[in-house]
Design an enzyme around this catalytic site. Structure first.
Site, PDB file in Angstrom:
ATOM      1  N   THR A 223       1.287   1.618   1.381  1.00 53.56           N
ATOM      2  CA  THR A 223       2.520   1.277   2.110  1.00 53.56           C
ATOM      3  C   THR A 223       2.247   0.698   3.498  1.00 53.56           C
ATOM      4  O   THR A 223       3.093   0.011   4.059  1.00 53.56           O
ATOM      5  CB  THR A 223       3.433   2.510   2.280  1.00 53.56           C
ATOM      6  OG1 THR A 223       2.737   3.504   3.024  1.00 53.56           O
ATOM      7  CG2 THR A 223       3.869   3.058   0.939  1.00 53.56           C
ATOM      8  N   ASP A 224       1.061   0.954   4.057  1.00 52.49           N
ATOM      9  CA  ASP A 224       0.858   0.601   5.465  1.00 52.49           C
ATOM     10  C   ASP A 224       0.937  -0.904   5.720  1.00 52.49           C
ATOM     11  O   ASP A 224       1.458  -1.323   6.756  1.00 52.49           O
ATOM     12  CB  ASP A 224      -0.489   1.152   5.965  1.00 52.49           C
ATOM     13  CG  ASP A 224      -0.463   2.668   6.078  1.00 52.49           C
ATOM     14  OD1 ASP A 224       0.648   3.249   6.072  1.00 52.49           O
ATOM     15  OD2 ASP A 224      -1.536   3.284   6.156  1.00 52.49           O
TER      16      ASP A 224
ATOM     17  N   THR B 130      -1.740   5.063  -1.336  1.00 58.19           N
ATOM     18  CA  THR B 130      -1.464   6.499  -1.535  1.00 58.19           C
ATOM     19  C   THR B 130      -1.054   6.818  -2.957  1.00 58.19           C
ATOM     20  O   THR B 130      -1.423   7.853  -3.506  1.00 58.19           O
ATOM     21  CB  THR B 130      -0.333   6.938  -0.577  1.00 58.19           C
ATOM     22  OG1 THR B 130      -0.818   6.836   0.750  1.00 58.19           O
ATOM     23  CG2 THR B 130       0.117   8.356  -0.845  1.00 58.19           C
TER      24      THR B 130
ATOM     25  N   SER C 122      -4.529   0.434   1.984  1.00 60.72           N
ATOM     26  CA  SER C 122      -4.037  -0.890   2.385  1.00 60.72           C
ATOM     27  C   SER C 122      -4.330  -1.212   3.844  1.00 60.72           C
ATOM     28  O   SER C 122      -4.144  -2.342   4.283  1.00 60.72           O
ATOM     29  CB  SER C 122      -2.552  -1.051   2.075  1.00 60.72           C
ATOM     30  OG  SER C 122      -1.749  -0.393   3.012  1.00 60.72           O
TER      31      SER C 122
HETATM   32  N1  ASP Z   1      -2.824   4.562   4.122  1.00 63.39           N
HETATM   33  C1  ASP Z   1      -2.099   4.383   2.874  1.00 63.39           C
HETATM   34  C2  ASP Z   1      -2.205   2.918   2.463  1.00 63.39           C
HETATM   35  O1  ASP Z   1      -1.557   2.094   3.049  1.00 63.39           O
HETATM   36  C3  ASP Z   1      -0.684   4.783   3.049  1.00 63.39           C
HETATM   37  C4  ASP Z   1       0.192   4.642   1.825  1.00 63.39           C
HETATM   38  O2  ASP Z   1      -0.127   4.036   0.834  1.00 63.39           O
HETATM   39  O3  ASP Z   1       1.324   5.196   1.877  1.00 63.39           O
HETATM   40  O4  ASP Z   1      -2.962   2.605   1.587  1.00 63.39           O
END
Ligand code: ASP
Length: 325
Positions: free
Chosen positions: A85-86, A12, A54
């Site tokens: 973050t995932d 993100t 991710s």
């Molecule tokens: N879907 C995103 C990822 O994990 C979520 C994030 O980065 O907060 O790449």
């Protein structure tokens, strides 16, 4: 001035809006342009080996990232990985096993909102991470929302809030307060840094639910060399599945009996439903390790050896604060 390598992998933090939702788009120079203050305290060079949500990160990407850090280890004072973050907690745990005793900070960070948005946590997280990477502290960690969490202790516990990550069964190792690192846990790295490259990705997770078809054990066993069973409470196996468990042990599978409860970990010695399987099938248990660490540690251990005694020894050897029991 400290030299830092920024390794951008997407997530993100680097996303832009598309007609089909957010997707990683920005390159590392665009990320760095958003944190001009970093120029005041470090010299950053950047690479972008991946540009993924991710959700798509897999063990071969952990191996790639570890290899990049190994190749550049002597040229930089610290490393910052921008990551979605995932699956950030899995990547931080995996890197903790692949790169042990690092004397330099290896920091993973990300954001809940893209860095280009006006209201975002991305700029603060990136700046905090660069600051921590210059701190001279050691080890693999996550810097997020002002918290510095050991790479083996993090879990994403909130899908939207800026304080997305919690340190599970262990305190934060530090905080970033007013641009300063306040350290709570002394650095514990000893010995020379070690890099390993093998992971056995034939690891599966089976979550118990009341009434689960016993056939799920054999089906999961077919897919893996190591099976983590997420049971209940401090850990136990329903009577119905004892034969299935014996069959897995006889087939040479490494079985770890974990818990679905997020805090405080397992203790199979407490109840008959736990103690009997530990004694009968030689199961391992994670105690206070997170699920993310249990999964990646098992991949790492089974990538080093299949000898049951050595598997047990490595699994119970603490790495980067992953295990206290
Ligand atoms: N879907 C995103 C990822 O994990 C979520 C994030 O980065 O907060 O790449």
């Amino acid at each position: 001035m400290k030299r830092i390598l920024l390794i951008a992998t997407g997530g993100t933090i680097a996303c832009a809006k598309t007609q089909n939702g957010l997707a990683p788009a920005l390159d590392p120079s665009q990320l760095l342009a958003r944190v001009p203050d970093a120029r005041g305290f470090c010299q950053v060079e950047a690479i972008q080996p991946l540009n993924l949500d991710s959700t798509n990160i897999a063990p071969q990407h952990w191996q790639l990232l570890a290899r990049i850090i190994e190749d550049h280890y002597h040229c930089y004072d610290g490393f910052v990985l921008c990551h979605g973050t995932d699956t950030l907690a899995y990547s931080a745990a995996a890197l903790s096993y692949l790169i042990q005793n690092t004397r330099k900070p290896i920091v993973l960070t990300g954001a809940q909102k893209p860095i280009d948005q006006e209201d975002t946590d991305a700029r603060q997280n990136l700046l905090d991470s660069l600051r921590y990477a210059c701190s001279g502290d050691s080890g693999v960690c996550i810097v997020f929302g002002g918290h510095v969490i050991a790479g083996t202790r993090a879990r994403k516990t909130r899908t939207k809030s800026y304080n997305a990550f919690s340190s599970i069964n262990f305190p934060d190792i530090a905080e970033i307060r007013d641009h300063r690192v306040v350290r709570f846990i002394p650095c514990a790295q000893s010995g020379a840094p070690s890099f390993t490259h093998s992971l056995n990705t034939r690891v599966a997770l089976l979550k118990l639910i009341p009434g689960l078809d016993p056939g799920a054990f054999a089906a999961s066993g077919q897919l893996c060399d190591g099976l983590i069973i997420e049971s209940y409470g401090v850990g136990g196996i329903p009577d119905l599945y004892l034969d299935q468990l014996d069959a897995l042990a006889q087939a040479g599978k490494t079985v770890v009996l974990a818990t679905q409860v997020p805090q405080e970990g397992s203790d199979l010695s407490v109840y008959q439903v736990g103690r009997r399987v530990k004694e009968r099938c030689g199961l391992l248990e994670p105690y206070d390790m997170t699920l993310e660490s249990t999964v990646t540690k098992l991949m790492w251990v089974l990538g080093q050896t299949r000898d049951p005694e050595e598997v047990r020894r490595l699994f119970y050897t603490p790495v980067n604060y992953d295990l206290l029991f």
